[in-house]
Design a protein around this motif. Structure first.
Motif, short mmCIF file in Angstrom:
data_model
loop_
_atom_site.label_atom_id
_atom_site.label_comp_id
_atom_site.label_asym_id
_atom_site.label_seq_id
_atom_site.Cartn_x
_atom_site.Cartn_y
_atom_site.Cartn_z
N GLU A 57 73.18 12.26 44.87
CA GLU A 57 73.68 12.28 43.22
C GLU A 57 74.59 13.41 43.16
O GLU A 57 75.70 13.53 42.30
CB GLU A 57 72.23 12.78 42.48
CG GLU A 57 71.51 11.56 42.20
CD GLU A 57 70.10 11.90 41.46
OE1 GLU A 57 69.29 10.93 40.99
OE2 GLU A 57 69.73 13.35 41.47
N GLN A 179 76.03 16.54 38.07
CA GLN A 179 74.85 16.10 38.84
C GLN A 179 73.56 15.87 37.82
O GLN A 179 73.32 14.72 38.21
CB GLN A 179 74.29 17.05 39.76
CG GLN A 179 73.34 16.73 40.70
CD GLN A 179 72.47 17.94 41.17
OE1 GLN A 179 72.86 19.15 41.09
NE2 GLN A 179 71.48 17.79 41.83
N LEU A 181 74.02 14.51 34.74
CA LEU A 181 74.39 13.44 34.19
C LEU A 181 74.19 12.17 35.30
O LEU A 181 73.61 11.13 34.70
CB LEU A 181 75.67 13.34 33.68
CG LEU A 181 76.44 12.29 32.85
CD1 LEU A 181 75.76 12.09 31.85
CD2 LEU A 181 77.87 12.47 32.70
N VAL A 182 74.66 12.22 36.48
CA VAL A 182 74.44 11.30 37.23
C VAL A 182 72.86 11.15 37.68
O VAL A 182 72.64 9.86 37.67
CB VAL A 182 75.06 11.83 38.81
CG1 VAL A 182 74.68 10.75 39.75
CG2 VAL A 182 76.61 11.75 38.52
N HIS A 183 72.03 12.22 37.63
CA HIS A 183 70.69 12.04 37.95
C HIS A 183 69.92 11.01 36.65
O HIS A 183 69.34 10.21 36.78
CB HIS A 183 70.00 12.98 38.00
CG HIS A 183 68.66 12.97 38.03
ND1 HIS A 183 67.70 12.67 39.21
CD2 HIS A 183 67.61 13.26 37.19
CE1 HIS A 183 66.37 12.70 38.98
NE2 HIS A 183 66.28 13.21 37.77
N LYS A 184 70.57 11.64 35.26
CA LYS A 184 69.84 11.17 34.42
C LYS A 184 70.33 9.56 34.15
O LYS A 184 69.43 8.66 33.65
CB LYS A 184 70.26 11.82 32.97
CG LYS A 184 69.68 11.27 31.73
CD LYS A 184 70.14 12.29 30.52
CE LYS A 184 69.53 11.77 29.26
NZ LYS A 184 69.77 12.66 28.10
N SER A 185 71.56 9.17 34.67
CA SER A 185 72.18 7.84 34.50
C SER A 185 71.34 6.97 35.53
O SER A 185 71.38 5.66 35.32
CB SER A 185 73.58 7.84 34.61
OG SER A 185 73.71 7.91 36.25
N GLY A 186 70.60 7.44 36.32
CA GLY A 186 70.08 6.36 37.47
C GLY A 186 70.78 5.89 38.17
O GLY A 186 70.60 4.61 38.67
N LEU A 187 72.04 6.14 38.46
CA LEU A 187 73.38 5.47 38.96
C LEU A 187 73.25 5.30 40.54
O LEU A 187 73.20 4.26 41.00
CB LEU A 187 74.71 6.27 38.81
CG LEU A 187 75.98 5.50 39.22
CD1 LEU A 187 76.16 4.54 38.05
CD2 LEU A 187 77.11 6.48 38.94
N PHE A 190 70.29 2.72 41.07
CA PHE A 190 70.69 1.38 40.69
C PHE A 190 71.72 0.87 41.69
O PHE A 190 71.17 -0.55 41.96
CB PHE A 190 71.63 1.59 39.29
CG PHE A 190 72.06 0.35 38.75
CD1 PHE A 190 71.31 -0.49 38.11
CD2 PHE A 190 73.34 -0.15 39.16
CE1 PHE A 190 71.89 -1.66 37.50
CE2 PHE A 190 74.07 -1.17 38.41
CZ PHE A 190 73.20 -2.13 37.83
#
Length: 225
Positions: A57, A179, A181-187, A190
């Protein structure tokens, strides 16, 4: 001060064929652009299962910060007053390396250095993932990316200094929120669950970043015109 530093570095390069040849190699894309991407992929596969997701992440965040850094650098160069590069300024009083294309970047403002902004933003971001990799990236950004660009007349020292400050500031200020935001998005999970799609897209992102989004900028320029 700009003139003194520029002329001293340029005289050193112009009077020493070994230094000039080394700087020629350093300005090629393979040495100049690829090391942060090599470090990125090395770190991507270097963490154990317990820390892997968090590290990945952070690494995706570093890529996003790099994209933002390029956008900020090019935006500033566009809106700020145009600054001629030393190699195009007869008052600079420098020697032009025989291998340097003097028509290069004639229409691009020198201030601030987008190379300095990008590579120091990436280096500081990588440092926050791995101190060892970050130190290597910082040395690369300073000695291989930025130093030759002053010595051969592509940039004034102040272009580089301001670019470094902008790159560091962007990375420090944006690292944690990006970071998160990336964590929250589950990118990351996924794409890890869809490796056949995720890895080609990630490779494309790192490839474009290594070329400073040259292809993307060409498409945008075509659309704009």
């Amino acid at each position: 001060m700009d003139y003194e530093i520029l002329r001293a570095l340029n005289a050193w390069a112009a009077s020493n064929s070994g230094v000039s040849w080394t700087f020629f190699l350093f300005t090629r894309e393979v040495l100049k652009n690829l090391l942060p991407i090599v470090l990125f992929w090395g770190l991507w596969f270097s963490f154990d299962a317990e820390t892997r997701q968090t590290a990945r992440e952070k690494l995706v965040g570093v890529l996003l910060i790099g994209a933002i850094a390029i956008g900020v650098a090019r935006g500033l160069a566009t809106v700020l007053p145009f600054r001629t590069r030393p190699m195009h300024d007869p008052d600079a009083g420098i020697s032009i390396m025989g291998w340097l294309n003097t028509s290069l970047l004639e229409e691009w403002s020198a201030f601030p250095s987008d190379h300095a902004v990008l590579f120091f933003a990436l280096a500081v971001g990588l440092f926050q993932v791995s101190k060892r990799a970050g130190v290597v990236a910082l040395l690369h950004a300073g000695l291989i990316v930025c130093l030759p660009r002053v010595a051969v007349g592509l940039h004034w020292p102040s272009d580089i200094a301001v670019g470094i400050l902008i790159g560091i500031a962007l990375s420090v200020l944006l690292f944690r929120p990006v970071q998160a935001l990336v964590h929250k998005s589950g990118l990351v999970p996924f794409f890890e669950a869809r490796e056949a799609i995720g890895y080609p897209l990630l490779f494309l992102a790192t490839y474009e970043l290594s070329r400073m989004f040259h292809s993307v900028r060409q498409v945008m320029q075509f659309v704009w015109e």
